[in-house]
Design an enzyme around this catalytic site. Structure first.
Site, PDB file in Angstrom:
ATOM      1  N   HIS A 122      33.886  28.077 114.697  1.00  0.00           N
ATOM      2  CA  HIS A 122      32.983  28.893 113.883  1.00  0.00           C
ATOM      3  C   HIS A 122      33.142  30.394 114.136  1.00  0.00           C
ATOM      4  CE1 HIS A 122      31.006  25.440 112.257  1.00  0.00           C
ATOM      5  NE2 HIS A 122      30.501  25.046 113.410  1.00  0.00           N
ATOM      6  N   ASP A 158      35.855  17.960 112.683  1.00  0.00           N
ATOM      7  CA  ASP A 158      34.484  18.158 113.147  1.00  0.00           C
ATOM      8  C   ASP A 158      33.518  17.878 112.000  1.00  0.00           C
ATOM      9  OD1 ASP A 158      32.013  19.928 113.830  1.00  0.00           O
ATOM     10  OD2 ASP A 158      33.222  20.142 115.642  1.00  0.00           O
ATOM     11  N   HIS A 160      31.138  19.673 111.184  1.00  0.00           N
ATOM     12  CA  HIS A 160      30.824  20.960 110.581  1.00  0.00           C
ATOM     13  C   HIS A 160      32.086  21.637 110.053  1.00  0.00           C
ATOM     14  CE1 HIS A 160      27.660  20.066 113.544  1.00  0.00           C
ATOM     15  NE2 HIS A 160      26.846  20.753 112.766  1.00  0.00           N
ATOM     16  N   ASP A 247      31.231  15.187 116.691  1.00  0.00           N
ATOM     17  CA  ASP A 247      29.815  15.185 116.354  1.00  0.00           C
ATOM     18  C   ASP A 247      29.504  14.444 115.066  1.00  0.00           C
ATOM     19  OD1 ASP A 247      31.234  17.140 115.050  1.00  0.00           O
ATOM     20  OD2 ASP A 247      29.783  18.740 115.356  1.00  0.00           O
TER      21      ASP A 247
END
Length: 382
Positions: A122, A158, A160, A247
């Protein structure tokens, strides 16, 4: 690497690194003749500046020395990224691990390198975000390019969206960033839609598959196999860099996907196969998200290490008793007894056909329609 510790209650707790390393050791992975443990160095400011703005690096240094004075405009000292003394060095060490991975690939000292402490996807060029300070994956990619590699494919699985890595290489045609993630309609950072396809000089090199919440193994693996292998063949990378945030697991509280260890292990095998097929095996794998620190993360990333070292651990393998006893005694957590989740991994190949009633198929088709024609591929049949 355990110094990357925002607080005792922050989701990104380094306990996950300790338990992963301990499980790898107890499974005998670190004793394999073809596997070498390397201590990561702290990346220098000059190295970090390959993808990060010098003013941002200076700001991290300042917050690192004076954590009581946040810099929220740069994402430092926020709820997601609390400031603490030594945050620069801790973050730069994670980055140094992935830079070392790139150096090992360039120097032909390794074919596969795993940095499960990395994957800070990120972080953008000038701002911290989503628990990430320095973007180690982007730094590794840039080092490969600077070392003479002509094309790099980045694959991010991921839960995200890999927004920071995508942004850094948005207009660089030498890098294809592929992110398969939960839709931004239901999950941070709210980006990563099919129409995000790259800058004017790099159309088609940003690829996003935004699957809906509650997507399970079969649909997730179908999405991967309906997009990634085809683009790998068309793009022809020389190295694959992958981010294996785990995740998306059904027992992780920070996403709404419903994946299993079995699917995550299979995905690592799939990426290793793509590297073997297109890159003469050259592959750097990082960690990423993963917030069920005892029951999920250590198993997922131990499988990743085993796959990278060439001998996967069977899913039916018992989790070593000494490891389970340690986690129970030290942290009071009862962990699974098997290295797998006993899941059914069959998925429909895209060749079976497109189902417009299936929300995952609609997501896949949206991405294929945006990207495939730019590489001479048919979104319906290729």
């Amino acid at each position: 690497m355990m110094a990357y510790r925002f607080s005792e209650t922050h989701p990104m707790h380094p306990l996950r690194l300790e338990l992963t390393a301990r499980l790898c050791a107890d499974l005998g992975l670190f004793d394999r003749a073809n596997l070498t443990l390397v201590e990561p160095e702290v990346a220098t400011d000059e190295q970090l500046a390959a993808v990060h703005d010098p003013a941002y690096i200076a700001a991290v240094h300042e917050v690192s020395a004076h954590p009581e004075v946040p810099d929220e405009a740069r994402g430092l000292g926020t709820e997601d990224n609390p400031a603490y003394a030594g945050i620069h060095e801790a973050s730069a060490r994670l980055a140094g691990g992935s830079l070392g991975a790139a150096e090992a690939i360039l120097g032909e000292r390794a074919l596969h390198v795993v940095n499960f402490g990395g994957g800070m996807h990120h972080a953008s060029a000038s701002k911290a975000s989503g628990f990430c300070i320095y973007n180690d994956a982007a730094l590794a990619i840039q080092r490969l390019l600077d070392g003479g590699v002509k094309k790099v494919m980045y694959v991010d699985v991921d839960a995200h969206h890999g927004d920071g890595t995508q942004a850094i290489f948005w207009n660089d045609p030498r890098v294809m960033t592929i992110s398969i993630h939960e839709s931004g309609m239901t999950l941070f950072p709210g980006t990563g839609y099919a129409n995000e396809i790259g800058g004017p000089d790099a159309q088609g090199t940003a690829v996003n598959v935004a699957v809906p919440a509650r997507t399970t193994d079969a649909a997730w693996l179908r999405a991967f196999h309906a997009v990634v292998p085809q683009l790998a063949a068309a793009f022809a990378p020389e190295v694959i860099v992958s981010q294996h945030g785990c995740d998306g697991h059904r027992d992780d509280d920070l996403s709404n996907l419903r994946l299993t260890i079995d699917a995550q292990r299979q995905n690592a095998l799939d990426i290793a196969e793509l590297a073997a097929r297109h890159c003469d095996g050259r592959w750097i794998a990082t960690g990423g998200g993963g917030y069920n620190t005892a029951s999920v993360v250590p198993r997922a990333w131990s499988h990743l290490v085993a796959v990278a070292s060439g001998k996967p651990v069977p899913l039916a393998t018992p989790v070593p008793r000494q490891w389970r006893d340690y986690v129970l005694g030290r942290y009071g957590v009862r962990t699974p007894e098997s290295m797998g989740d006993n899941a059914e991994l069959w998925w429909r190949s895209w060749e079976v056909g497109y189902d417009p009633a299936d929300p995952v198929d609609r997501t896949i088709m949206a991405t294929r329609k945006e990207i495939f024609p730019l590489f001479g591929l048919d979104p319906w049949f290729d």
